[in-house]
Design a protein around this motif. Structure first.
Motif, mmCIF file in Angstrom:
data_model
loop_
_atom_site.group_PDB
_atom_site.id
_atom_site.type_symbol
_atom_site.label_atom_id
_atom_site.label_comp_id
_atom_site.label_asym_id
_atom_site.label_seq_id
_atom_site.Cartn_x
_atom_site.Cartn_y
_atom_site.Cartn_z
ATOM 1 N N GLY A 274 44.542 36.974 17.009
ATOM 2 C CA GLY A 274 43.736 36.249 17.985
ATOM 3 C C GLY A 274 44.395 36.020 19.323
ATOM 4 O O GLY A 274 44.075 35.057 20.023
ATOM 5 N N GLU A 275 45.326 36.891 19.721
ATOM 6 C CA GLU A 275 45.989 36.749 21.024
ATOM 7 C C GLU A 275 45.291 37.597 22.078
ATOM 8 O O GLU A 275 44.868 38.720 21.816
ATOM 9 N N ASP A 276 45.165 37.045 23.287
ATOM 10 C CA ASP A 276 44.556 37.766 24.406
ATOM 11 C C ASP A 276 45.209 37.255 25.684
ATOM 12 O O ASP A 276 44.993 36.126 26.083
ATOM 13 N N LYS A 277 46.042 38.088 26.307
ATOM 14 C CA LYS A 277 46.807 37.653 27.479
ATOM 15 C C LYS A 277 46.451 38.497 28.701
ATOM 16 O O LYS A 277 46.347 39.718 28.611
ATOM 17 N N TRP A 278 46.302 37.824 29.830
ATOM 18 C CA TRP A 278 46.054 38.535 31.080
ATOM 19 C C TRP A 278 47.332 39.206 31.558
ATOM 20 O O TRP A 278 48.395 38.606 31.582
ATOM 21 N N ASP A 279 47.220 40.447 31.940
ATOM 22 C CA ASP A 279 48.337 41.141 32.583
ATOM 23 C C ASP A 279 48.245 40.977 34.096
ATOM 24 O O ASP A 279 49.235 40.698 34.768
ATOM 25 N N GLN A 280 47.052 41.143 34.643
ATOM 26 C CA GLN A 280 46.786 40.945 36.064
ATOM 27 C C GLN A 280 45.285 40.763 36.269
ATOM 28 O O GLN A 280 44.487 41.123 35.414
ATOM 29 N N VAL A 281 44.933 40.176 37.419
ATOM 30 C CA VAL A 281 43.533 39.883 37.716
ATOM 31 C C VAL A 281 43.223 40.294 39.147
ATOM 32 O O VAL A 281 44.047 40.085 40.052
ATOM 33 N N ALA A 282 42.055 40.888 39.352
ATOM 34 C CA ALA A 282 41.576 41.236 40.694
ATOM 35 C C ALA A 282 40.246 40.525 40.927
ATOM 36 O O ALA A 282 39.372 40.534 40.066
ATOM 37 N N LEU A 283 40.107 39.898 42.097
ATOM 38 C CA LEU A 283 38.872 39.206 42.461
ATOM 39 C C LEU A 283 38.231 39.907 43.646
ATOM 40 O O LEU A 283 38.921 40.364 44.560
#
Length: 354
Positions: A209-218
């Motif tokens: 159940g792990e879910d981690k952001w590596d990077q985000v673009a808006l």
């Protein structure tokens, strides 16, 4: 299911299929996110029965199989559950996931109104077109980059954008003295329900159940262009809104996606026959030189020798006059043989081939 086929599941059907394949963590997240069912046992029973019946009607239920799912549906759930990386796109109440399956295939998941549409994508397919289609943007739009300029705002203004009241927005739009770029940005912001579209690159482990952001673009869709939110200078309390052509923006996102997926080591599950062959091969593997094996033989052999010496010493009173020299010679030769055999035990051994 091949690249040209689609599989459409409701959130309820997907949750039950996930549980059938022992991906309870993803199912739990889906149920809580969309509030599909209460914790009441009776509600859960009805929920499950309705989903199973719906899967039967679609031909996706097979009671003879271990998971109770059809082969195509089970394959899809396994692809979804074993994927370790995905890219998540949001647009108002719509979502798009591109899951990495292996080096040759992606799994596309389009979500709208609790309906999940799954499609396999070949890795040679242009993902930038998939993204533009999801955001309903025209790749042929002609954008003049000299028409608009980047907008610089403080981090406080950026945080307050979502709380702008309608009258403030109207004042900015009606004020002809305002910067054209700002008025165009505010128009786009209002049209997009005062929200930025988010693209997140995620590492995931669905079993735990792990879910981690590596990077985000808006970003924010504008008039024949995209406003890219550049917050790399956020440490200086500054955020930039940069106008970019639609094609250029999504080609850059596609390059980033390719790099993100390429960094993953793809694990291919092995069949039982393959594992048996590998096990047999391992059992025939040539061993290496081992001092541990030689030392083990050395002390065991000496233990036997000391036993024989003790037995001989019990009858020492009846020995002949010259027996002592033969006794010493026996010990010397025995120790020499033990040392030689101990060294031989250190050498690698190969088991018989079948």
């Amino acid at each position: 299911m091949n690249d040209s086929e689609k599989m459409i599941l409701t959130s309820k059907e997907l949750a039950v299929a996930l549980v059938s394949c022992q991906y309870e963590n993803i199912a739990r997240h889906l149920i809580l996110k969309e509030e599909l069912v209460s914790k009441n046992k009776e509600d859960i029973t009805v929920f499950t029965e309705q989903a199973e019946q719906s899967l039967r009607e679609k031909g996706l239920w097979n009671a003879r199989r271990k998971t109770k799912l059809s082969q195509n549906l089970e394959d899809l759930i396994q692809a979804l559950g074993t994927s370790t990386k995905n890219v998540h796109f949001t647009r108002n109440k719509q979502e798009l996931f591109i899951h990495q399956i292996n080096r040759n295939q992606y799994l596309k998941q389009h979500i709208i109104n609790e309906t999940h549409t799954f499609t396999y994508l070949d890795h040679t397919r242009s993902l930038s077109k998939e993204m533009m289609s999801f955001y309903d943007l025209d790749s042929s739009a002609n954008f003049n980059d000299e028409q608009l300029q980047p907008i610089q705002v403080s981090d406080k203004v950026y945080d307050a954008l979502h709380k702008l009241k309608s009258e403030v927005i109207e004042n900015i739009l009606n004020n002809e003295t305002e910067n054209d770029s700002l008025r165009e940005f505010i128009t786009s912001f209002k049209k997009n329900n005062k929200a930025f579209n988010r693209i997140s690159f995620n590492n995931c482990n669905h079993k735990i159940g792990e879910d981690k952001w590596d990077q985000v673009a808006l970003s924010l869709p504008g008039n024949q262009m995209i406003w890219h939110v550049d917050y790399e200078q956020i440490h200086d309390n500054t955020v930039y809104f940069v106008p970019v052509s639609i094609t250029d923006y999504f080609l850059k996102i596609e390059d980033t996606l390719d790099e993100f997926f390429a960094s993953d080591v793809v694990k291919v599950s092995k069949s039982k026959s393959t594992r048996k062959k590998q096990s047999a091969t391992a059992s025939r593997k040539v061993e290496t030189f081992s001092l541990k094996r030689g030392f083990s033989f050395f002390w065991k052999a000496n233990l036997v020798l000391f036993g024989l010496i003790g037995f001989l010493l019990l009858n020492q009173g009846s020995w002949a006059d010259d027996a002592q020299k033969y006794f010493t010679l026996f010990i010397t030769i025995s120790e020499a043989m033990i040392l030689l055999l101990s060294f031989a035990s250190c050498l690698p051994h190969k088991s018989k081939q079948r």
